[in-house]
Design a protein around this motif. Sequence first.
Motif, short mmCIF file in Angstrom:
data_model
loop_
_atom_site.label_atom_id
_atom_site.label_comp_id
_atom_site.label_asym_id
_atom_site.label_seq_id
_atom_site.Cartn_x
_atom_site.Cartn_y
_atom_site.Cartn_z
N SER A 49 0.84 -1.18 0.00
CA SER A 49 0.00 0.00 0.00
C SER A 49 0.88 1.24 0.00
CB SER A 49 -0.91 0.00 1.23
OG SER A 49 -1.51 1.26 1.41
N MET A 50 0.67 2.12 -0.97
CA MET A 50 1.49 3.33 -1.05
C MET A 50 1.29 4.23 0.16
SD MET A 50 1.25 4.37 -5.06
CE MET A 50 -0.52 4.16 -5.13
N ALA A 51 0.04 4.37 0.60
CA ALA A 51 -0.24 5.28 1.71
C ALA A 51 0.46 4.85 2.98
CB ALA A 51 -1.75 5.37 1.93
N SER A 52 0.39 3.55 3.31
CA SER A 52 0.97 3.08 4.57
C SER A 52 2.48 2.97 4.53
CB SER A 52 0.37 1.72 4.94
OG SER A 52 0.69 0.76 3.95
N THR A 53 3.05 2.78 3.33
CA THR A 53 4.50 2.57 3.23
C THR A 53 5.25 3.82 2.81
OG1 THR A 53 4.09 0.26 2.61
CG2 THR A 53 6.28 1.14 2.16
N LEU A 54 4.81 4.48 1.75
CA LEU A 54 5.57 5.59 1.21
C LEU A 54 5.32 6.92 1.91
CD1 LEU A 54 5.33 4.87 -2.62
CD2 LEU A 54 7.17 4.30 -1.04
N GLU A 55 4.11 7.12 2.39
CA GLU A 55 3.80 8.43 2.99
C GLU A 55 4.71 8.77 4.16
OE1 GLU A 55 -0.08 10.98 4.59
OE2 GLU A 55 -0.33 8.93 3.83
N PRO A 56 4.93 7.87 5.13
CA PRO A 56 5.85 8.22 6.22
C PRO A 56 7.29 8.41 5.76
CG PRO A 56 5.13 5.93 6.39
CD PRO A 56 4.28 6.57 5.37
N VAL A 70 0.65 10.72 -2.42
CA VAL A 70 0.42 9.32 -2.10
C VAL A 70 -0.96 9.14 -1.48
CG1 VAL A 70 1.11 7.42 -0.60
CG2 VAL A 70 2.84 8.70 -1.84
N SER A 71 -1.29 10.01 -0.52
CA SER A 71 -2.57 9.87 0.17
C SER A 71 -3.75 10.19 -0.74
CB SER A 71 -2.60 10.78 1.40
OG SER A 71 -2.44 12.14 1.03
N SER A 72 -3.51 10.94 -1.82
CA SER A 72 -4.61 11.30 -2.71
C SER A 72 -4.89 10.23 -3.77
CB SER A 72 -4.30 12.62 -3.42
OG SER A 72 -3.22 12.46 -4.32
N LEU A 73 -3.98 9.27 -3.90
CA LEU A 73 -4.20 8.19 -4.86
C LEU A 73 -5.22 7.19 -4.32
CD1 LEU A 73 -0.54 7.54 -5.97
CD2 LEU A 73 -2.33 8.49 -7.39
N SER A 100 0.33 17.02 -12.77
CA SER A 100 -0.42 16.16 -11.87
C SER A 100 0.57 15.48 -10.93
CB SER A 100 -1.20 15.11 -12.67
OG SER A 100 -1.66 14.08 -11.83
N ILE A 101 0.56 15.87 -9.67
CA ILE A 101 1.56 15.35 -8.73
C ILE A 101 1.44 13.84 -8.55
CG2 ILE A 101 2.50 15.54 -6.39
CD1 ILE A 101 1.59 18.41 -6.32
N PRO A 102 0.22 13.28 -8.42
CA PRO A 102 0.14 11.82 -8.32
C PRO A 102 0.75 11.12 -9.54
CG PRO A 102 -1.92 12.80 -7.61
CD PRO A 102 -1.10 13.91 -8.19
N ARG A 103 0.53 11.68 -10.73
CA ARG A 103 1.10 11.05 -11.92
C ARG A 103 2.62 11.25 -11.95
NH1 ARG A 103 -0.61 8.60 -16.35
NH2 ARG A 103 0.70 8.64 -18.21
N LEU A 104 3.10 12.42 -11.52
CA LEU A 104 4.54 12.64 -11.44
C LEU A 104 5.19 11.59 -10.54
CD1 LEU A 104 5.25 16.49 -11.13
CD2 LEU A 104 5.90 14.97 -13.00
N LEU A 105 4.53 11.32 -9.42
CA LEU A 105 5.08 10.33 -8.49
C LEU A 105 5.23 8.98 -9.17
CD1 LEU A 105 5.94 9.23 -5.76
CD2 LEU A 105 3.51 9.11 -5.12
N GLN A 106 4.21 8.55 -9.90
CA GLN A 106 4.27 7.25 -10.58
C GLN A 106 5.31 7.26 -11.71
OE1 GLN A 106 0.20 5.33 -11.16
NE2 GLN A 106 -0.39 7.42 -10.63
#
Length: 368
Positions: A49-56, A70-73, A100-106
């Motif tokens: 899970s991106m939110a639980s792993t990458l966000e912190p 990450v949290s917005s995906l 698009s920041i979420p797309r930039l992240l990917q």
Amino acid sequence: MANLLTVVFLTIISIPELMIVASPDTAAYEAPALPSSPLPHPENKDTFSMASTLEPIFNNLGFQNLAMAVSSLSPDITWTRPSTIFAPTDGSIRSCASCSIPRLLQEHTVPGIFTIHYLRTLAFGTKIETVIPNRCLTVTADVNHSKIFIGGVEITQPDLFNNGEIVVHGLQGFVSHLSPSSCTVERMTSLSFPPLPSESSVVRLMLNDVMLRLRISGFSILALALRMKFADLACLKNMTLFALDDASIFSGGQSFVSNVRFHIVPNKLLVSDDLGSLSVGTVLPTMDGGRNLEVTTAEEGEEPMRINYVRIKKFDIMHNSKIVVHSLSMPFSHLKPSPPHKSVTSVDNQTVDLTPSTEIDRKKKLDL
């Protein structure tokens, strides 16, 4: 040379496990899909899970915009391990109002472990496919490889984070949204990560990482052989590989192709320090039906280590949490069992060893 290429690839085709190979352009082969796993989907361990792993991780490193992205995906979106993220700064992201920041992240995330040391070994212009299919980042460097650029943007904070499954590098800016044609130029040098099955172990992930790196480092024939033996290798706890590069195979090391299993030590992760601590006579089991390797020369001073009388050319050319690869100067050959020991006393009352010299390159103690 043409005749040699023909012989090598006919050898490959003759091996049942390698029957799909038909083109001499080994480096550009299309790998078959990995074997599907019988495990049920809910126990998937290859994704996270991106939110639980990458966000912190992003929050701790100061990449607040990426943490919010990450949290917005969608919570249904998962990525595969291992992954490398080229993280743009908050300031550079804010300068792009249309991004698009979420797309930039990917688009800044690629499968596999790419430390700064390994990025420096890649050929200029190597393309790495991101987690978005058909979107590739291009790796370049300055003349002495002191600076590495991703899509033309310098990595100014290398190896900010590395837990063996996720690597984060800090970029000076950001890479603009990638086009569908970003992978099409010089496709043969692109790192296209094959789709992973819905279920597999950490070993499967580390195998994919090693195969990908072997393909772009001059060991594409070994990468192909590992792909064909993937089901067997994925069952191992870990492994040590002794590798011959493509150039050495074409220049006389064709026997390596049909004896890859003899060059794999299963369930032992032997890095350079571990091998260096082994004494002469130490036996290493292989995957080749009970045939073993033997340390014939220990590493002492400037004396190189030899296994089955073959010199270890370079230690730890690739290494992750489950697999280590060492390169050889030539393929291993099987050692013949030593006959019973016999000795006699010579005329000058000195003991003479009459045991036949049956092992490879063994020097006789006395020339009779």
